[in-house]
Design a protein around this motif. Structure first.
Motif, PDB file in Angstrom:
ATOM      1  N   PRO A   1       0.746  -1.271  -0.070  1.00 57.64           N
ATOM      2  CA  PRO A   1      -0.188   0.016  -0.110  1.00 57.64           C
ATOM      3  C   PRO A   1       0.874   1.450   0.021  1.00 57.64           C
ATOM      4  CG  PRO A   1      -0.763  -1.519   1.761  1.00 57.64           C
ATOM      5  CD  PRO A   1       0.691  -2.229   1.104  1.00 57.64           C
ATOM      6  N   GLY A   2       0.546   1.982  -0.918  1.00 57.16           N
ATOM      7  CA  GLY A   2       1.227   3.396  -0.881  1.00 57.16           C
ATOM      8  C   GLY A   2       2.608   3.268  -1.463  1.00 57.16           C
ATOM      9  N   ALA A   3       3.063   2.246  -2.089  1.00 61.73           N
ATOM     10  CA  ALA A   3       4.326   2.168  -2.682  1.00 61.73           C
ATOM     11  C   ALA A   3       4.480   2.942  -3.902  1.00 61.73           C
ATOM     12  CB  ALA A   3       4.337   0.802  -3.096  1.00 61.73           C
ATOM     13  N   THR A   4       5.536   3.575  -4.122  1.00 61.64           N
ATOM     14  CA  THR A   4       5.814   4.251  -5.206  1.00 61.64           C
ATOM     15  C   THR A   4       6.926   4.018  -6.187  1.00 61.64           C
ATOM     16  OG1 THR A   4       7.486   5.522  -4.122  1.00 61.64           O
ATOM     17  CG2 THR A   4       5.349   6.621  -3.917  1.00 61.64           C
ATOM     18  N   GLY A   5       7.809   2.990  -5.969  1.00 64.00           N
ATOM     19  CA  GLY A   5       8.828   2.339  -6.558  1.00 64.00           C
ATOM     20  C   GLY A   5      10.058   3.110  -6.378  1.00 64.00           C
ATOM     21  N   THR A   6      10.971   2.729  -7.071  1.00 67.04           N
ATOM     22  CA  THR A   6      12.239   3.457  -7.054  1.00 67.04           C
ATOM     23  C   THR A   6      12.717   3.696  -8.422  1.00 67.04           C
ATOM     24  OG1 THR A   6      12.586   2.448  -4.689  1.00 67.04           O
ATOM     25  CG2 THR A   6      14.550   3.557  -6.037  1.00 67.04           C
ATOM     26  N   ARG A   7      12.888   4.850  -9.053  1.00 70.42           N
ATOM     27  CA  ARG A   7      13.459   5.258 -10.191  1.00 70.42           C
ATOM     28  C   ARG A   7      14.100   6.431 -10.173  1.00 70.42           C
ATOM     29  NH1 ARG A   7      11.399   2.549 -14.797  1.00 70.42           N
ATOM     30  NH2 ARG A   7       9.999   0.971 -13.924  1.00 70.42           N
ATOM     31  N   VAL A   8      15.074   6.513 -11.234  1.00 71.41           N
ATOM     32  CA  VAL A   8      15.900   8.081 -11.386  1.00 71.41           C
ATOM     33  C   VAL A   8      15.358   8.493 -12.835  1.00 71.41           C
ATOM     34  CG1 VAL A   8      17.997   9.054 -11.596  1.00 71.41           C
ATOM     35  CG2 VAL A   8      17.589   7.261  -9.811  1.00 71.41           C
ATOM     36  N   ASP A   9      15.057   9.764 -12.784  1.00 70.40           N
ATOM     37  CA  ASP A   9      14.595  10.394 -14.033  1.00 70.40           C
ATOM     38  C   ASP A   9      15.657  11.285 -14.405  1.00 70.40           C
ATOM     39  OD1 ASP A   9      13.521  11.726 -16.230  1.00 70.40           O
ATOM     40  OD2 ASP A   9      12.161  12.871 -15.192  1.00 70.40           O
ATOM     41  N   LEU A  10      16.485  10.778 -15.509  1.00 67.21           N
ATOM     42  CA  LEU A  10      17.492  11.285 -16.057  1.00 67.21           C
ATOM     43  C   LEU A  10      17.383  12.296 -17.365  1.00 67.21           C
ATOM     44  CD1 LEU A  10      19.789   8.103 -16.145  1.00 67.21           C
ATOM     45  CD2 LEU A  10      19.839   9.978 -14.455  1.00 67.21           C
ATOM     46  N   SER A  11      16.018  12.294 -17.538  1.00 62.69           N
ATOM     47  CA  SER A  11      15.528  13.178 -18.925  1.00 62.69           C
ATOM     48  C   SER A  11      16.285  14.633 -18.959  1.00 62.69           C
ATOM     49  CB  SER A  11      14.170  13.197 -19.021  1.00 62.69           C
ATOM     50  OG  SER A  11      13.364  13.609 -17.863  1.00 62.69           O
ATOM     51  N   GLY A  12      16.181  15.326 -17.467  1.00 64.78           N
ATOM     52  CA  GLY A  12      16.526  16.723 -17.736  1.00 64.78           C
ATOM     53  C   GLY A  12      18.184  16.790 -17.885  1.00 64.78           C
ATOM     54  N   PHE A  13      18.794  15.588 -18.000  1.00 61.50           N
ATOM     55  CA  PHE A  13      20.200  15.802 -18.470  1.00 61.50           C
ATOM     56  C   PHE A  13      20.493  15.456 -19.859  1.00 61.50           C
ATOM     57  CE2 PHE A  13      20.122  15.225 -13.835  1.00 61.50           C
ATOM     58  CZ  PHE A  13      21.020  16.066 -13.247  1.00 61.50           C
ATOM     59  N   VAL A  14      19.546  14.751 -20.503  1.00 63.73           N
ATOM     60  CA  VAL A  14      19.894  14.168 -21.710  1.00 63.73           C
ATOM     61  C   VAL A  14      20.088  15.160 -22.800  1.00 63.73           C
ATOM     62  CG1 VAL A  14      18.871  12.690 -23.788  1.00 63.73           C
ATOM     63  CG2 VAL A  14      18.930  11.777 -21.222  1.00 63.73           C
ATOM     64  N   ALA A  15      19.312  16.256 -22.898  1.00 65.06           N
ATOM     65  CA  ALA A  15      19.490  17.299 -23.853  1.00 65.06           C
ATOM     66  C   ALA A  15      20.483  17.861 -23.948  1.00 65.06           C
ATOM     67  CB  ALA A  15      18.259  18.280 -23.632  1.00 65.06           C
ATOM     68  N   GLY A  16      21.211  17.984 -22.734  1.00 62.87           N
ATOM     69  CA  GLY A  16      22.627  18.747 -22.563  1.00 62.87           C
ATOM     70  C   GLY A  16      23.609  17.792 -22.764  1.00 62.87           C
ATOM     71  N   ALA A  17      23.665  16.544 -22.874  1.00 62.56           N
ATOM     72  CA  ALA A  17      24.540  15.430 -22.861  1.00 62.56           C
ATOM     73  C   ALA A  17      25.560  15.583 -24.136  1.00 62.56           C
ATOM     74  CB  ALA A  17      23.829  14.142 -22.911  1.00 62.56           C
ATOM     75  N   GLY A  18      25.261  16.498 -25.049  1.00 61.96           N
ATOM     76  CA  GLY A  18      26.180  16.664 -26.197  1.00 61.96           C
ATOM     77  C   GLY A  18      27.474  17.500 -25.835  1.00 61.96           C
ATOM     78  N   ASP A  19      27.230  18.131 -24.810  1.00 61.46           N
ATOM     79  CA  ASP A  19      28.326  18.959 -24.176  1.00 61.46           C
ATOM     80  C   ASP A  19      28.753  18.242 -23.049  1.00 61.46           C
ATOM     81  OD1 ASP A  19      30.093  20.794 -23.299  1.00 61.46           O
ATOM     82  OD2 ASP A  19      28.707  22.434 -23.303  1.00 61.46           O
ATOM     83  N   ALA A  20      29.766  17.211 -23.197  1.00 59.75           N
ATOM     84  CA  ALA A  20      30.290  16.381 -22.195  1.00 59.75           C
ATOM     85  C   ALA A  20      31.055  17.402 -21.072  1.00 59.75           C
ATOM     86  CB  ALA A  20      31.436  15.385 -22.666  1.00 59.75           C
ATOM     87  N   PRO A  21      31.755  18.272 -21.334  1.00 61.36           N
ATOM     88  CA  PRO A  21      32.315  18.916 -20.200  1.00 61.36           C
ATOM     89  C   PRO A  21      31.166  19.614 -19.564  1.00 61.36           C
ATOM     90  CG  PRO A  21      33.533  19.397 -22.043  1.00 61.36           C
ATOM     91  CD  PRO A  21      32.460  18.601 -22.619  1.00 61.36           C
ATOM     92  N   ALA A  22      30.192  20.240 -19.865  1.00 57.91           N
ATOM     93  CA  ALA A  22      29.266  20.900 -19.039  1.00 57.91           C
ATOM     94  C   ALA A  22      28.500  19.749 -18.150  1.00 57.91           C
ATOM     95  CB  ALA A  22      28.333  21.467 -20.176  1.00 57.91           C
ATOM     96  N   LEU A  23      28.428  18.583 -18.913  1.00 56.14           N
ATOM     97  CA  LEU A  23      27.431  17.524 -18.211  1.00 56.14           C
ATOM     98  C   LEU A  23      28.195  16.887 -16.914  1.00 56.14           C
ATOM     99  CD1 LEU A  23      25.115  15.345 -18.225  1.00 56.14           C
ATOM    100  CD2 LEU A  23      26.794  13.802 -19.609  1.00 56.14           C
TER     101      LEU A  23
END
Length: 108
Positions: free
Chosen positions: A27-49
Motif C-alpha cells: 500500500p502506498g508504494a511509489t517504486g524507485t526510479r531516477v529520471d535522467l531526462s533533464g540531463f539528456v538534452a545537454g549531454a552533447g556537451d560532455a564537459p558541461a554535463l
C-alpha cells in the motif's frame, strides 16, 4: 568493502536497469526510479554535463585529474559508437562515475 560494492550495485540498478516499479502488493508504494531526462538534452556537451553532475553530487567542481578521467569515459559515447541512445548513455555513465567517485563518498 561490502557496503561500497552494494552502493555500486544500487547505482547500476538505478541508472542502467531502470530501478523498480511500485509493487501493487504494498500500500502506498511509489517504486524507485531516477529520471535522467533533464540531463539528456545537454549531454552533447560532455564537459558541461560532467561539471553539472559534479556540482550536484559534491557541491563543487571535481579536481582536474578525476574530472578528466570522467570526461574521457563520457566522451567515448557518441552517435557513431553508441547509436541512437548515446546521449542517455553519456548521462548514465557520468552519473555512475560521479556518484561512485571518492569525491562524492568522502562528503556524503
Amino acid at each position: 568493502a561490502n557496503t561500497a560494492l552494494n552502493r555500486l550495485n544500487v547505482l547500476t540498478w538505478l541508472l542502467h536497469w531502470g530501478g523498480s516499479e511500485a509493487s501493487a502488493s504494498v500500500p502506498g508504494a511509489t517504486g524507485t526510479r531516477v529520471d535522467l531526462s533533464g540531463f539528456v538534452a545537454g549531454a552533447g556537451d560532455a564537459p558541461a554535463l560532467v561539471d553539472r553532475l559534479a556540482v550536484l553530487a559534491t557541491g563543487a567542481p571535481l579536481p582536474s585529474a578525476p574530472r578528466q578521467r570522467v570526461l574521457s569515459a563520457v566522451e567515448g559515447f557518441t552517435a557513431q559508437s553508441a547509436g541512437a541512445d548515446w546521449r542517455l548513455l553519456r548521462v548514465q555513465v557520468a552519473a555512475y562515475l560521479m556518484y561512485a567517485s571518492p569525491a562524492y563518498h568522502v562528503i556524503r
